[in-house]
Design an enzyme around this catalytic site. Structure first.
Site, PDB file in Angstrom:
ATOM      1  N   SER A   1       0.987  -1.206   0.113  1.00 12.47           N
ATOM      2  CA  SER A   1       0.032  -0.002   0.017  1.00 12.47           C
ATOM      3  C   SER A   1       0.821   1.274  -0.089  1.00 12.47           C
ATOM      4  O   SER A   1       0.435   2.424  -0.239  1.00 12.47           O
ATOM      5  CB  SER A   1      -0.830   0.114   1.116  1.00 12.47           C
TER       6      SER A   1
ATOM      7  N   HIS B   1      -1.073  -2.485  -7.243  1.00 10.85           N
ATOM      8  CA  HIS B   1      -1.792  -2.211  -6.123  1.00 10.85           C
ATOM      9  C   HIS B   1      -3.337  -2.535  -5.993  1.00 10.85           C
ATOM     10  O   HIS B   1      -3.844  -1.361  -6.820  1.00 10.85           O
ATOM     11  CB  HIS B   1      -1.333  -0.872  -5.480  1.00 10.85           C
TER      12      HIS B   1
ATOM     13  N   GLU C   1      -3.574   0.446  -8.891  1.00  8.70           N
ATOM     14  CA  GLU C   1      -2.595   1.212  -9.651  1.00  8.70           C
ATOM     15  C   GLU C   1      -1.610   0.318  -9.865  1.00  8.70           C
ATOM     16  O   GLU C   1      -1.146  -0.610  -8.998  1.00  8.70           O
ATOM     17  CB  GLU C   1      -2.147   1.887  -8.063  1.00  8.70           C
TER      18      GLU C   1
ATOM     19  N   ASN D   1      -3.627   6.115  -1.412  1.00  8.84           N
ATOM     20  CA  ASN D   1      -3.488   6.117   0.013  1.00  8.84           C
ATOM     21  C   ASN D   1      -2.744   7.304   0.429  1.00  8.84           C
ATOM     22  O   ASN D   1      -2.907   7.660   1.504  1.00  8.84           O
ATOM     23  CB  ASN D   1      -2.668   4.842   0.567  1.00  8.84           C
TER      24      ASN D   1
HETATM   25  P1  NAD Z   1      -3.833  -9.358   5.860  1.00  8.79           P
HETATM   26  O1  NAD Z   1      -3.282  -9.232   7.552  1.00  8.79           O
HETATM   27  O2  NAD Z   1      -5.287  -9.796   5.839  1.00  8.79           O
HETATM   28  O3  NAD Z   1      -3.103 -10.740   5.341  1.00  8.79           O
HETATM   29  C1  NAD Z   1      -1.623 -10.601   5.606  1.00  8.79           C
HETATM   30  C2  NAD Z   1      -1.334 -12.160   4.986  1.00  8.79           C
HETATM   31  O4  NAD Z   1       0.097 -12.484   4.833  1.00  8.79           O
HETATM   32  C3  NAD Z   1      -1.614 -13.301   6.339  1.00  8.79           C
HETATM   33  O5  NAD Z   1      -2.525 -14.366   6.059  1.00  8.79           O
HETATM   34  C4  NAD Z   1      -0.264 -13.698   6.748  1.00  8.79           C
HETATM   35  O6  NAD Z   1      -0.354 -14.790   7.501  1.00  8.79           O
HETATM   36  C5  NAD Z   1       0.563 -13.662   5.411  1.00  8.79           C
HETATM   37  N1  NAD Z   1       2.126 -13.626   5.603  1.00  8.79           N
HETATM   38  C6  NAD Z   1       2.563 -12.887   6.757  1.00  8.79           C
HETATM   39  N2  NAD Z   1       3.941 -13.185   6.435  1.00  8.79           N
HETATM   40  C7  NAD Z   1       4.236 -14.206   5.549  1.00  8.79           C
HETATM   41  C8  NAD Z   1       5.171 -14.735   4.761  1.00  8.79           C
HETATM   42  N3  NAD Z   1       6.413 -14.373   4.925  1.00  8.79           N
HETATM   43  N4  NAD Z   1       4.874 -15.587   3.731  1.00  8.79           N
HETATM   44  C9  NAD Z   1       3.530 -15.878   3.402  1.00  8.79           C
HETATM   45  N5  NAD Z   1       2.572 -15.104   3.913  1.00  8.79           N
HETATM   46  C10 NAD Z   1       2.708 -14.435   4.896  1.00  8.79           C
HETATM   47  O7  NAD Z   1      -3.280  -8.199   5.299  1.00  8.79           O
HETATM   48  P2  NAD Z   1      -4.075  -7.658   3.777  1.00  8.79           P
HETATM   49  O8  NAD Z   1      -4.931  -6.829   4.299  1.00  8.79           O
HETATM   50  O9  NAD Z   1      -4.084  -8.816   2.995  1.00  8.79           O
HETATM   51  O10 NAD Z   1      -2.766  -6.747   3.447  1.00  8.79           O
HETATM   52  C11 NAD Z   1      -1.597  -7.475   2.570  1.00  8.79           C
HETATM   53  C12 NAD Z   1      -0.985  -6.453   1.844  1.00  8.79           C
HETATM   54  O11 NAD Z   1      -1.870  -5.908   0.852  1.00  8.79           O
HETATM   55  C13 NAD Z   1      -0.185  -5.481   2.442  1.00  8.79           C
HETATM   56  O12 NAD Z   1       0.983  -4.978   2.005  1.00  8.79           O
HETATM   57  C14 NAD Z   1      -1.174  -3.997   2.365  1.00  8.79           C
HETATM   58  O13 NAD Z   1      -0.666  -2.948   2.674  1.00  8.79           O
HETATM   59  C15 NAD Z   1      -1.762  -4.507   1.008  1.00  8.79           C
HETATM   60  N6  NAD Z   1      -2.999  -3.828   0.986  1.00  8.79           N
HETATM   61  C16 NAD Z   1      -4.119  -3.846   1.847  1.00  8.79           C
HETATM   62  C17 NAD Z   1      -5.314  -3.295   1.541  1.00  8.79           C
HETATM   63  C18 NAD Z   1      -6.601  -3.323   2.679  1.00  8.79           C
HETATM   64  O14 NAD Z   1      -7.463  -2.623   2.365  1.00  8.79           O
HETATM   65  N7  NAD Z   1      -6.248  -3.990   3.727  1.00  8.79           N
HETATM   66  C19 NAD Z   1      -5.546  -2.551   0.405  1.00  8.79           C
HETATM   67  C20 NAD Z   1      -4.599  -2.831  -0.673  1.00  8.79           C
HETATM   68  C21 NAD Z   1      -3.417  -3.224  -0.342  1.00  8.79           C
END
Ligand code: NAD
Length: 293
Positions: A121, A142, A154, A192
Site C-alpha cells: 500500500s 496495488h 494502481e 493512499n
Molecule cells: P492480512 O493481514 O489480511 O493478510 C496478510 C497475510 O500475509 C496473512 O495471512 C499472513 O499470514 C500472511 N503472511 C505474513 N507473512 C508471510 C510470509 N512471510 N509468507 C507468506 N505469507 C505471509 O493483510 P492484507 O490486508 O491482506 O494486506 C496484505 C498486503 O496488501 C499489505 O501489503 C497491504 O498493505 C496491502 N493492501 C491492503 C489493503 C487493505 O485494505 N487491507 C488494500 C490494498 C493493499
C-alpha cells in the site's frame, strides 16, 4: 508486445491475497496460493468460496463459474510450487522486513522471466525490487479492497522496471476487468496518499473529543456522501495496515502532517486491528457492530 499471463502465484492468503486469487481464478487463470501455514491457506480458500457464493446469490456470476474458479486455485505451502508461474503477486503483511525476506526466499524458485508484483500500500517499489534478483521484472500492482468489487489497480514502476514488465502487467490487469491508474514511486502512491491522511485525521478528531466514533462516521457518510465512514473504513482496511502506511508517509516525506495519531498506535498495540480481529473502532463480536469508544 505484452506476454500472456496464464499462471499466477499469490503470496499471503489474507484479505487481499484471497481477493487477488479470487479475481485471477474467475478470469480463467491458474492460481497457486501461499501463506505461512496450511490453516491460513485454508482460511483464505474458505473466504474465496464464501465470496464467490455471494456473487452467485447476487447473480453476478453463475454456479458453473464459481465451481470452475475454485478448481483453478491450488494451495502451495512452499515456493517450489511457483516454478511455472508467469507472475507472482506478493500480498503479505505491510512490513518492509517481512516483504524483503519473502523475496529473498522466493527468487531461487522462479524461472528467470517471471514477473514479481508487490501489492504494498505504501512501501517504495524501488527498495523492494532491490531485494530481488530481477528489479527490471518487478512492479507495484496495488489492488483495492475488496478486490472482487473495486475497479481500480494502481501500477507503480520502480526505477529499474522495464517497459515489457509494465505492458505485460497492464494487459494482465485489463484481463481481470480492472482499470489501471499509473502512479509514481513515492510513499503510498496516489490512493493512499490521499485516503490515509483523511482516515488519520478522523482518528485525531476522535482522539481530541471533537466527535464520537458514530458521530464521525455518520458525519462523513451523510455530510460528504462517503459510502463508509472513515473509522468503519479504517477497521475494514486493518488498523495495522493504516498505521504502517502513515509511518511510511511520515518517514518518507518527513512532514509532521503525516504523524500517526497516538490513538491509532494504541489500538494496534492492543491487537485491536479492526474487522480481521473482530475489534477496532467497533466491536464486531455481536450481531451489530458496537463502537469501542
Ligand atoms: P492480512 O493481514 O489480511 O493478510 C496478510 C497475510 O500475509 C496473512 O495471512 C499472513 O499470514 C500472511 N503472511 C505474513 N507473512 C508471510 C510470509 N512471510 N509468507 C507468506 N505469507 C505471509 O493483510 P492484507 O490486508 O491482506 O494486506 C496484505 C498486503 O496488501 C499489505 O501489503 C497491504 O498493505 C496491502 N493492501 C491492503 C489493503 C487493505 O485494505 N487491507 C488494500 C490494498 C493493499
Amino acid at each position: 508486445m505484452p506476454k500472456e499471463i496464464r499462471r499466477v502465484g499469490v503470496i499471503g492468503a489474507g484479505q487481499m491475497g484471497s481477493g487477488i486469487a479470487h479475481v485471477c481464478a474467475l478470469a480463467g487463470l491458474d492460481v497457486t496460493l501461499n501463506d505461512v501455514a496450511e490453516d491460513k491457506i485454508k482460511a483464505g480458500l474458505a473466504t474465496i468460496n464464501g465470496n464467490l457464493a455471494r456473487q452467485v446469490s447476487r447473480q453476478r456470476i453463475t454456479e458453473e463459474q464459481r465451481q470452475s474458479a475454485l478448481k483453478k486455485i491450488t494451495p502451495g505451502l512452499s515456493f517450489d510450487h511457483f516454478v511455472d508461474c508467469d507472475i507472482v503477486i506478493e500480498a503479505v503483511t505491510e512490513n518492509e522486513e517481512v516483504k524483503r525476506k519473502t523475496f529473498v526466499q522466493l527468487c531461487p524458485s522462479l524461472k528467470p522471466d517471471t514477473i514479481i508484483g508487490s501489492n504494498t500500500s505504501s512501501i517504495s517499489i524501488t527498495r523492494l525490487a532491490a531485494a530481488t534478483d530481477r528489479p527490471e521484472r518487478f512492479i507495484g500492482i496495488h489492488f483495492m479492497n475488496p478486490v472482487p468489487v473495486m475497479e481500480l489497480v494502481e501500477l507503480i514502476r520502480g526505477i529499474a522496471t522495464e517497459d515489457s514488465t509494465f505492458e505485460t502487467t497492464k494487459s494482465f490487469v485489463s484481463k481481470l476487468g480492472k482499470t489501471v491508474a499509473v502512479a509514481e514511486d513515492f510513499p503510498a502512491f496516489i490512493v493512499n496518499r490521499i485516503l490515509l491522511p483523511m482516515i488519520n485525521e478522523a482518528i485525531y478528531t476522535l482522539y481530541e473529543g471533537v466527535g464520537t466514533v458514530e458521530g464521525i462516521d455518520v458525519a462523513m457518510r451523510l455530510g460528504a456522501h462517503h459510502p463508509m465512514g472513515p473509522l468503519e473504513l479504517a477497521d475494514f482496511i486493518g488498523l495495522d495496515t493504516c498505521l504502517s502506511v502513515m509511518q511510511v508517509l511520515h518517514e518518507g516525506l518527513a512532514d509532521s502532517k503525516y504523524r500517526p495519531c497516538p490513538l491509532l498506535v494504541k489500538y494496534v498495540e492492543a491487537g485491536w486491528l479492526g474487522r480481521k480481529t473482530q475489534r477496532g473502532f467497533y466491536d464486531y463480536r455481536g450481531e451489530k457492530p458496537v463502537p469501542t469508544r
